[in-house]
Write a protein that holds these residues in place. Structure first.
Motif, PDB file in Angstrom:
ATOM      1  N   VAL A  47       0.857  -1.208   0.000  1.00 34.37           N
ATOM      2  CA  VAL A  47       0.000   0.000   0.000  1.00 34.37           C
ATOM      3  C   VAL A  47       0.880   1.240   0.000  1.00 34.37           C
ATOM      4  O   VAL A  47       0.672   2.181  -0.780  1.00 34.37           O
ATOM      5  CB  VAL A  47      -0.924   0.001   1.240  1.00 34.37           C
ATOM      6  CG1 VAL A  47      -1.608   1.361   1.403  1.00 34.37           C
ATOM      7  CG2 VAL A  47      -1.957  -1.096   1.123  1.00 34.37           C
TER       8      VAL A  47
ATOM      9  N   LEU B 251       1.032   4.090  -2.882  1.00 34.84           N
ATOM     10  CA  LEU B 251       0.708   5.500  -2.602  1.00 34.84           C
ATOM     11  C   LEU B 251       1.883   6.408  -2.955  1.00 34.84           C
ATOM     12  O   LEU B 251       1.691   7.540  -3.394  1.00 34.84           O
ATOM     13  CB  LEU B 251       0.318   5.685  -1.139  1.00 34.84           C
ATOM     14  CG  LEU B 251      -0.988   5.010  -0.675  1.00 34.84           C
ATOM     15  CD1 LEU B 251      -1.229   5.266   0.809  1.00 34.84           C
ATOM     16  CD2 LEU B 251      -2.183   5.485  -1.476  1.00 34.84           C
TER      17      LEU B 251
ATOM     18  N   TRP C  57       1.898   7.734  -6.447  1.00 32.43           N
ATOM     19  CA  TRP C  57       0.887   8.743  -6.818  1.00 32.43           C
ATOM     20  C   TRP C  57       1.390  10.145  -6.481  1.00 32.43           C
ATOM     21  O   TRP C  57       1.085  10.696  -5.441  1.00 32.43           O
ATOM     22  CB  TRP C  57      -0.426   8.457  -6.098  1.00 32.43           C
ATOM     23  CG  TRP C  57      -1.564   9.295  -6.604  1.00 32.43           C
ATOM     24  CD1 TRP C  57      -1.641   9.976  -7.774  1.00 32.43           C
ATOM     25  CD2 TRP C  57      -2.796   9.536  -5.923  1.00 32.43           C
ATOM     26  NE1 TRP C  57      -2.839  10.622  -7.876  1.00 32.43           N
ATOM     27  CE2 TRP C  57      -3.573  10.364  -6.755  1.00 32.43           C
ATOM     28  CE3 TRP C  57      -3.320   9.119  -4.700  1.00 32.43           C
ATOM     29  CZ2 TRP C  57      -4.844  10.798  -6.390  1.00 32.43           C
ATOM     30  CZ3 TRP C  57      -4.583   9.546  -4.346  1.00 32.43           C
ATOM     31  CH2 TRP C  57      -5.337  10.379  -5.184  1.00 32.43           C
TER      32      TRP C  57
ATOM     33  N   ARG D  12      -5.641  15.203  -4.220  1.00 34.92           N
ATOM     34  CA  ARG D  12      -5.866  13.794  -3.867  1.00 34.92           C
ATOM     35  C   ARG D  12      -7.250  13.600  -3.244  1.00 34.92           C
ATOM     36  O   ARG D  12      -7.831  12.522  -3.345  1.00 34.92           O
ATOM     37  CB  ARG D  12      -4.772  13.308  -2.921  1.00 34.92           C
ATOM     38  CG  ARG D  12      -3.430  13.118  -3.612  1.00 34.92           C
ATOM     39  CD  ARG D  12      -2.366  12.632  -2.641  1.00 34.92           C
ATOM     40  NE  ARG D  12      -1.111  12.370  -3.306  1.00 34.92           N
ATOM     41  CZ  ARG D  12       0.022  13.034  -3.058  1.00 34.92           C
ATOM     42  NH1 ARG D  12       0.052  13.999  -2.164  1.00 34.92           N
ATOM     43  NH2 ARG D  12       1.122  12.715  -3.699  1.00 34.92           N
TER      44      ARG D  12
ATOM     45  N   GLN E  20      -9.581  14.788  -6.618  1.00 35.02           N
ATOM     46  CA  GLN E  20      -9.146  14.107  -7.847  1.00 35.02           C
ATOM     47  C   GLN E  20      -9.567  14.865  -9.117  1.00 35.02           C
ATOM     48  O   GLN E  20     -10.048  14.274 -10.083  1.00 35.02           O
ATOM     49  CB  GLN E  20      -9.649  12.669  -7.855  1.00 35.02           C
ATOM     50  CG  GLN E  20      -9.190  11.915  -6.615  1.00 35.02           C
ATOM     51  CD  GLN E  20      -9.167  10.417  -6.765  1.00 35.02           C
ATOM     52  OE1 GLN E  20      -9.384   9.885  -7.839  1.00 35.02           O
ATOM     53  NE2 GLN E  20      -8.874   9.716  -5.694  1.00 35.02           N
TER      54      GLN E  20
ATOM     55  N   VAL F 154      -4.769   3.084  -7.513  1.00 36.34           N
ATOM     56  CA  VAL F 154      -4.553   3.855  -6.278  1.00 36.34           C
ATOM     57  C   VAL F 154      -5.618   4.942  -6.145  1.00 36.34           C
ATOM     58  O   VAL F 154      -6.235   5.110  -5.084  1.00 36.34           O
ATOM     59  CB  VAL F 154      -3.135   4.485  -6.262  1.00 36.34           C
ATOM     60  CG1 VAL F 154      -2.987   5.474  -5.114  1.00 36.34           C
ATOM     61  CG2 VAL F 154      -2.078   3.410  -6.164  1.00 36.34           C
ATOM     62  N   ARG F 155      -5.853   5.646  -7.257  1.00 34.68           N
ATOM     63  CA  ARG F 155      -6.853   6.728  -7.229  1.00 34.68           C
ATOM     64  C   ARG F 155      -8.236   6.206  -6.891  1.00 34.68           C
ATOM     65  O   ARG F 155      -8.964   6.794  -6.086  1.00 34.68           O
ATOM     66  CB  ARG F 155      -6.901   7.418  -8.586  1.00 34.68           C
ATOM     67  CG  ARG F 155      -5.860   8.482  -8.771  1.00 34.68           C
ATOM     68  CD  ARG F 155      -6.352   9.556  -9.739  1.00 34.68           C
ATOM     69  NE  ARG F 155      -6.841   8.979 -10.978  1.00 34.68           N
ATOM     70  CZ  ARG F 155      -6.120   8.838 -12.085  1.00 34.68           C
ATOM     71  NH1 ARG F 155      -4.854   9.216 -12.090  1.00 34.68           N
ATOM     72  NH2 ARG F 155      -6.633   8.337 -13.169  1.00 34.68           N
TER      73      ARG F 155
ATOM     74  N   ILE G 130      -8.335   5.122  -3.211  1.00 35.26           N
ATOM     75  CA  ILE G 130      -8.440   6.301  -2.326  1.00 35.26           C
ATOM     76  C   ILE G 130      -9.817   6.952  -2.484  1.00 35.26           C
ATOM     77  O   ILE G 130     -10.465   7.316  -1.502  1.00 35.26           O
ATOM     78  CB  ILE G 130      -7.327   7.334  -2.658  1.00 35.26           C
ATOM     79  CG1 ILE G 130      -5.946   6.805  -2.242  1.00 35.26           C
ATOM     80  CG2 ILE G 130      -7.604   8.683  -2.010  1.00 35.26           C
ATOM     81  CD1 ILE G 130      -5.629   6.849  -0.767  1.00 35.26           C
TER      82      ILE G 130
ATOM     83  N   LEU H  22      -7.415  -0.322   1.906  1.00 33.67           N
ATOM     84  CA  LEU H  22      -6.397  -0.168   0.851  1.00 33.67           C
ATOM     85  C   LEU H  22      -5.581  -1.446   0.678  1.00 33.67           C
ATOM     86  O   LEU H  22      -5.207  -1.809  -0.452  1.00 33.67           O
ATOM     87  CB  LEU H  22      -5.470   1.014   1.170  1.00 33.67           C
ATOM     88  CG  LEU H  22      -6.109   2.413   1.138  1.00 33.67           C
ATOM     89  CD1 LEU H  22      -5.104   3.479   1.557  1.00 33.67           C
ATOM     90  CD2 LEU H  22      -6.653   2.732  -0.254  1.00 33.67           C
TER      91      LEU H  22
END
Lengths: 152, 210
Positions: free
Chosen positions: A53, A57, A60, B60, B63, B152-153, B156, B202
């Motif tokens: 994880v 992250l 990004w 973040r 987005q 990932v986006r 999240i 996650l």
């Protein structure tokens, strides 16, 4: 916390594992935790998944152009600091001290009252005729007519 | 600002004398106190220090690049407008991120309500998030990287707002639980719970990228 107890059983243990994976655990505590991880499969699995994880992250990183940010912000600040005409008028009037104006206004009012010409008296003819008075007069005329008829 | 509103580039030598004002405070609080006194270069310094973290955090959260910039500008405008009332009772970044978080929450709430009214489907939602551009040279690596970034986006983005804010502040701003609690206006234990649940979610969603 006993080193042989699975860290996943306590909130402090999970917190320590998260901090370890984030690389924020104190060096001495990290050494203790690593020795625990060597003998605890659930904690190893947890740490491996958490590191995945963390690395995901890390990938990004937003590629945002911020070159025009400051100039746009400057424009908004300038707009923000230019008040509307009402605010400017209020600001201007709030800067004026009204205290000296009060006795001046009072003196002017007194002078105007003294120096003004007297009002002309309203002539008696100009009095307004009331409807009740007219009715009463008409009744009197009727009564006189009846008296005349009776006399004849 | 006493000498006009244009923010000039920050020169560190300009702000040093102000440090004596509040030696025990953090640098940001000291700068903010100088902003309160009309120092435009201190405002520029704060902007320089926190512009990117705030923009990235808001990005973040929401987005969307254009919205992120708009909201980040609003954050710094509010900081400037509140300068006269500023009291260094809390850490400056706590205050800053509280403003940013509230603005992001409000936007997300409005957006959710707007989307529900327009009955947008999932396909459109996914399309709206394609704002990030990867600049890697290799096409293959671009594809691999983009797949991971999208995952990932989405992971999240699927978190509840408070969990999202908490995990972003923990991961990218390296904030302590206590500071995150102050930003979100909840207890330390509530923040721990938010973060534990967020990372749990996650871990499930990103397990395949290990």
């Amino acid at each position: 916390m006993a080193t042989d107890e699975c860290r996943l059983r306590t909130e402090e243990g999970v917190e320590a594992l998260l901090e370890y994976c984030a690389g924020r655990l104190h060096a001495a505590d990290a050494v203790v935790l690593e020795s625990h991880l060597a003998g605890c499969a659930p904690c190893r699995e947890f740490a491996a998944a958490q590191q995945t994880v963390w690395q995901s992250l890390d990938a990004w990183e937003p590629a945002i152009e911020t070159q025009g940010f400051q100039s746009r912000l400057n424009a908004r600040l300038a707009e923000d600091s230019t008040p509307a005409w009402k605010d400017r008028l209020r600001a201007w009037s709030s800067g004026i001290s009204w205290k000296p104006a009060i006795p001046m206004a009072a003196a002017f009012a007194l002078w105007a009252a003294i120096s003004a010409p007297p009002r002309p008296e309203i002539p008696a003819q100009a009095e307004q005729v009331r409807p009740e008075a007219v009715e009463r007069m008409l009744e009197d005329v009727d009564m006189l007519d009846q008296l005349k008829l009776n006399a004849q | 600002m006493a000498d006009g509103v244009s923010v000039q580039p920050w020169r560190p030598d300009r702000v040093r004398p102000g440090m004596a004002v509040a030696a025990t405070l953090d640098l940001d609080a000291a700068l903010m106190l100088r902003v309160r006194d009309g120092c435009s270069s201190s405002y520029a310094a704060l902007l320089e220090r926190h512009r990117n973290p705030v923009i990235h955090y808001v990005f973040r959260m929401v987005q969307n690049q254009a919205i992120a910039e708009e909201l980040a500008q609003e954050v710094f405008l509010r900081v400037y407008r509140s300068r006269q009332k500023y009291e260094p009772s809390a850490k400056f970044t706590t205050w800053l991120f509280r403003i940013a978080t509230n603005l992001a929450f409000n936007w997300l709430r409005d957006e959710r309500s707007r989307k529900s009214q327009e009955s947008l489907n999932d396909g459109l939602t996914a399309g709206a998030t394609i704002n990030l551009k990867d600049r890697r040279p290799s096409v293959e690596s671009v594809l691999v990287h983009n797949v991971k970034l999208n995952a990932v986006r989405e992971a999240i983005g699927s978190l509840p707002e408070k969990q999202r804010a908490a995990v972003l502040m923990h991961k990218y701003e390296e904030m302590e639980y206590s500071q995150i609690a102050k930003v979100l206006g909840c207890s330390d234990s509530a923040v721990k719970s938010l973060i534990f649940r967020a990372y749990e979610s996650l871990r499930e969603k990103l397990a395949q990228y290990g």
